[in-house]
Design an enzyme around this catalytic site. Structure first.
Site, short mmCIF file in Angstrom:
data_model
loop_
_atom_site.label_atom_id
_atom_site.label_comp_id
_atom_site.label_asym_id
_atom_site.label_seq_id
_atom_site.Cartn_x
_atom_site.Cartn_y
_atom_site.Cartn_z
N ARG A 228 -1.67 -4.87 3.98
CA ARG A 228 -2.67 -4.44 4.67
C ARG A 228 -2.47 -3.24 5.53
NH1 ARG A 228 -4.69 -10.16 6.78
NH2 ARG A 228 -6.65 -10.65 5.46
N THR B 232 -0.38 1.08 -8.25
CA THR B 232 -1.41 0.60 -9.23
C THR B 232 -2.50 1.66 -9.36
OG1 THR B 232 -2.17 -0.96 -7.57
CG2 THR B 232 -0.76 -1.65 -9.33
N ARG C 251 -25.41 -7.38 16.74
CA ARG C 251 -24.81 -8.07 15.53
C ARG C 251 -24.92 -6.78 14.53
NH1 ARG C 251 -27.32 -11.66 17.86
NH2 ARG C 251 -29.52 -10.84 17.30
N LYS D 91 -7.70 -8.97 -0.84
CA LYS D 91 -7.28 -7.63 -0.68
C LYS D 91 -8.31 -6.60 -1.18
CE LYS D 91 -5.20 -3.94 -0.29
NZ LYS D 91 -5.13 -3.32 1.19
N THR E 19 -1.35 -4.10 -5.17
CA THR E 19 -3.00 -4.57 -5.29
C THR E 19 -3.03 -4.56 -6.49
OG1 THR E 19 -3.03 -3.16 -3.35
CG2 THR E 19 -5.11 -3.93 -4.40
N GLY F 94 -11.05 6.99 3.97
CA GLY F 94 -10.21 6.95 4.95
C GLY F 94 -8.75 6.05 4.44
N CYS G 178 -6.43 3.80 -1.07
CA CYS G 178 -6.41 2.52 -1.84
C CYS G 178 -8.12 2.44 -1.94
CB CYS G 178 -5.70 1.31 -1.38
SG CYS G 178 -4.17 1.63 -1.17
N ASN H 273 -10.91 -3.95 1.26
CA ASN H 273 -11.09 -2.50 0.93
C ASN H 273 -12.50 -2.16 0.38
OD1 ASN H 273 -8.69 -1.61 1.81
ND2 ASN H 273 -7.75 -1.37 -0.09
N ARG I 82 -3.16 11.63 -1.60
CA ARG I 82 -3.41 10.69 -2.75
C ARG I 82 -4.99 10.47 -2.54
NH1 ARG I 82 0.91 6.24 -3.15
NH2 ARG I 82 0.34 6.34 -0.89
N TYR J 131 5.52 3.78 0.13
CA TYR J 131 4.94 3.76 1.54
C TYR J 131 4.73 2.22 1.83
CZ TYR J 131 3.05 8.44 1.78
OH TYR J 131 2.94 9.77 1.91
N1 LIG Z 1 0.14 3.01 0.58
C1 LIG Z 1 -0.68 2.42 1.19
O1 LIG Z 1 -1.26 2.61 2.40
C2 LIG Z 1 -1.17 0.91 0.63
C3 LIG Z 1 -1.55 -0.19 1.53
C4 LIG Z 1 -1.71 -1.23 0.70
C5 LIG Z 1 -1.59 -1.71 -0.57
N2 LIG Z 1 -0.91 -0.58 -1.23
C6 LIG Z 1 -0.47 -0.79 -2.44
O2 LIG Z 1 0.85 -0.96 -2.55
C7 LIG Z 1 1.34 -0.73 -3.84
C8 LIG Z 1 2.22 0.51 -3.97
O3 LIG Z 1 1.61 1.51 -3.27
P1 LIG Z 1 2.57 2.64 -2.41
O4 LIG Z 1 1.47 3.55 -1.53
O5 LIG Z 1 3.85 1.90 -1.81
O6 LIG Z 1 3.00 3.54 -3.72
P2 LIG Z 1 4.01 4.74 -3.66
O7 LIG Z 1 3.79 5.67 -4.78
O8 LIG Z 1 4.39 5.21 -2.11
O9 LIG Z 1 5.39 4.17 -3.92
C9 LIG Z 1 5.80 3.55 -5.06
C10 LIG Z 1 7.12 3.53 -5.52
O10 LIG Z 1 7.43 2.87 -6.77
C11 LIG Z 1 8.25 3.59 -7.41
N3 LIG Z 1 8.16 3.16 -8.74
C12 LIG Z 1 7.23 3.39 -9.74
N4 LIG Z 1 7.60 2.46 -11.00
C13 LIG Z 1 8.55 1.99 -10.68
C14 LIG Z 1 9.72 1.21 -11.55
N5 LIG Z 1 9.38 0.66 -12.66
N6 LIG Z 1 10.83 0.55 -10.90
C15 LIG Z 1 10.94 1.16 -9.70
N7 LIG Z 1 10.33 1.76 -8.76
C16 LIG Z 1 9.22 1.99 -9.28
C17 LIG Z 1 7.87 4.87 -7.29
O11 LIG Z 1 8.80 5.97 -7.75
C18 LIG Z 1 7.45 4.93 -5.79
O12 LIG Z 1 8.55 5.67 -5.04
C19 LIG Z 1 -0.06 -0.22 -4.74
O13 LIG Z 1 -0.66 -1.05 -5.65
C20 LIG Z 1 -0.97 0.11 -3.62
O14 LIG Z 1 -2.27 0.22 -4.09
C21 LIG Z 1 -0.66 0.67 -0.64
#
Ligand SMILES: NC(=O)c1ccc[n+]([C@@H]2O[C@H](COP(=O)([O-])OP(=O)(O)OC[C@H]3O[C@@H](n4cnc5c(N)ncnc54)[C@H](O)[C@@H]3O)[C@@H](O)[C@H]2O)c1
Length: 405
Positions: free
Chosen positions: A159, A90, A251, A211, A126, A262, A265, A215, A329, A18
């Site tokens: 974000r 994470t 305010r 960050k 994050t 919502g 994370c 949240n 999730r 994502y």
């Molecule tokens: N989804 C959101 O809206 C959002 C928003 C802000 C921050 N975040 C943060 O961003 C980070 C990623 O979240 P996400 O939602 O994209 O997760 P996700 O699960 O959608 O994508 C992560 C990808 O990483 C891959 N992966 C895992 N280990 C790996 C490795 N060693 N080498 C290569 N690929 C690997 C997985 O197969 C997966 O496709 C997290 O820390 C999350 O908290 C997510």
């Protein structure tokens, strides 16, 4: 339009989910040569076939652009590059109530053999404060390079709002955190090629904390809304009316109570603050506890509603963690259905956004002979159909009890 100072870089994006995939696409669109790396072979194949594996309409259009297709490929392991961007999950270690950094550590280790002098590593995942300094820096320095001198590290948290990723990734202001100004400006250069919001430069620890604060702010304020709702229930007053009136104050901006907070994370990130300073994170912990209790309260409310009906059939609609998205999730509605089934109820669970959970035909059809319809997530398409067909739905139910959350 490409700026006259633009320099195309080779960028490896590790983790193309994502967060990583939208960044990879926008970087490719900006003219960089991008390699998406993912341990999930299906994702690698989908990217190479030009198929978006996340539901974001505008991003599919970007993926279809010839320039983007030319600039992006995917593979299952990293390769040498100018810049490495890590966007792997994470999650929360539920037992320890702390971050599970194993995937960030694995991703960081996987790029060590490819590092060379002058590289920049950006962590978008994050993480708890101090992760860059205490976990990532020692790992990267195994390469023989020195952080801040021959190798640069920045934390640039994401974000984006799922469902509106394209707009947000381009227009949101972006935090750029690094221990020294050279690393900061290198990271800012990368984001300036596709971000139209402001680039806000700070140190790495502040970036990590900002960050989590964003949240946690949502989490604590939703907990306050939930607490107000519980008190309003005791007083038998309408919480919606009370919040609307209170928010007339210039305010005051009370958030709505709800079954969830919502975001996938938002229920996790507050724990990352508690992890680094449990003594002071008291309000944060209380808020998390209040919000975590909601699925149990909702399941109990549904149980009370069907009490007296023999072997009731419950229809639950909504499995995503919020309206109009497909992501389940950390979803409270999934937990509510799990609890109801654990009490022994028959529950049919639908969500038109979630693959494999679509209605067989219509909501009316799904509710035939049901004793309770629980609208857990108010997707627009669900509510449009429900509001248009409410009488027909009630008519086909055995017991026409409808609960909306
Ligand atoms: N989804 C959101 O809206 C959002 C928003 C802000 C921050 N975040 C943060 O961003 C980070 C990623 O979240 P996400 O939602 O994209 O997760 P996700 O699960 O959608 O994508 C992560 C990808 O990483 C891959 N992966 C895992 N280990 C790996 C490795 N060693 N080498 C290569 N690929 C690997 C997985 O197969 C997966 O496709 C997290 O820390 C999350 O908290 C997510």
């Amino acid at each position: 339009m490409v700026s006259p100072n633009f320099t195309s870089r080779k960028i490896v994006v590790i983790g193309t989910g994502y967060v990583g995939l939208p960044a990879a696409l926008l970087l490719a669109r900006a003219g960089h040569s991008v390699v998406g790396v993912d341990i999930d072979e299906n994702i690698v194949q989908a990217i190479n076939a030009g198929i978006l594996h996340i539901k974001e309409d505008q991003l599919q259009a970007i993926m279809d652009e010839p320039e983007v297709k030319k600039n992006i490929t995917a593979q299952s392991a990293p390769c040498p590059a100018d810049i490495f961007l890590i966007a792997v999950p994470t999650p929360l270690d539920v037992q320890k109530q702390a971050s599970d950094l194993s995937m960030v550590i694995e991703a960081t280790e996987s790029l060590i053999p490819h590092l060379r002098e002058g590289n920049l590593v950006i962590l978008e995942s994050t993480v708890p404060p101090l992760t860059c300094r205490t976990t990532i820096t020692p790992l990267l320095q195994r390469s023989g390079l020195k952080i801040g001198e021959t190798l640069h590290l920045a934390h640039c948290p994401e974000r984006i709002l799922p469902g509106d990723v394209f707009h947000e990734i381009v227009h949101n202001d972006r935090i750029i955190g690094a221990e020294n100004s050279k690393s900061r400006s290198m990271a800012a250069d990368v984001y300036s090629t596709f971000v139209q919001g402001d680039l806000l430069l700070t140190d790495d620890v502040t970036a990590e904390m900002v960050k989590l604060m964003e949240n946690t702010y949502r989490d604590v304020n939703i907990a306050l809304g939930n607490e107000f709702a519980a008190v309003a229930h005791t007083l038998q007053i309408d919480i919606g009316e009370a919040i609307r009136l209170a928010n007339q104050h210039p305010r005051v901006d009370i958030l709505n109570p709800g079954i969830g907070v919502g975001g996938h994370c938002i229920p996790i990130d507050p724990w990352f603050i508690k992890e680094v300073d449990p003594t002071n994170a008291r309000l944060i912990f209380a808020a998390r506890t209040i919000n975590d209790e909601i699925p149990t309260k909702v399941a109990a409310h549904i149980r009370d509603t069907v009490r007296g009906i023999e072997n009731p059939q419950i229809v639950a609609i909504g499995a995503a963690y919020k309206e109009n998205t497909a992501d389940t999730r950390e979803s409270p509605s999934v937990e509510i259905v799990r609890l109801l089934r654990s009490y022994g109820f028959r529950v049919n669970h639908f969500d038109p956004f979630v693959e494999g959970m679509e209605f067989p035909t219509t909501i009316e059809d799904a509710c035939k002979n049901a004793d309770c319809l629980a609208l857990l997530v108010k997707h627009k398409i669900v509510m449009d159909e429900f509001n248009a067909k409410r009488t027909e739905i009630e008519n086909v139910m055995k017991t026409p009890t409808i609960l909306q959350f």
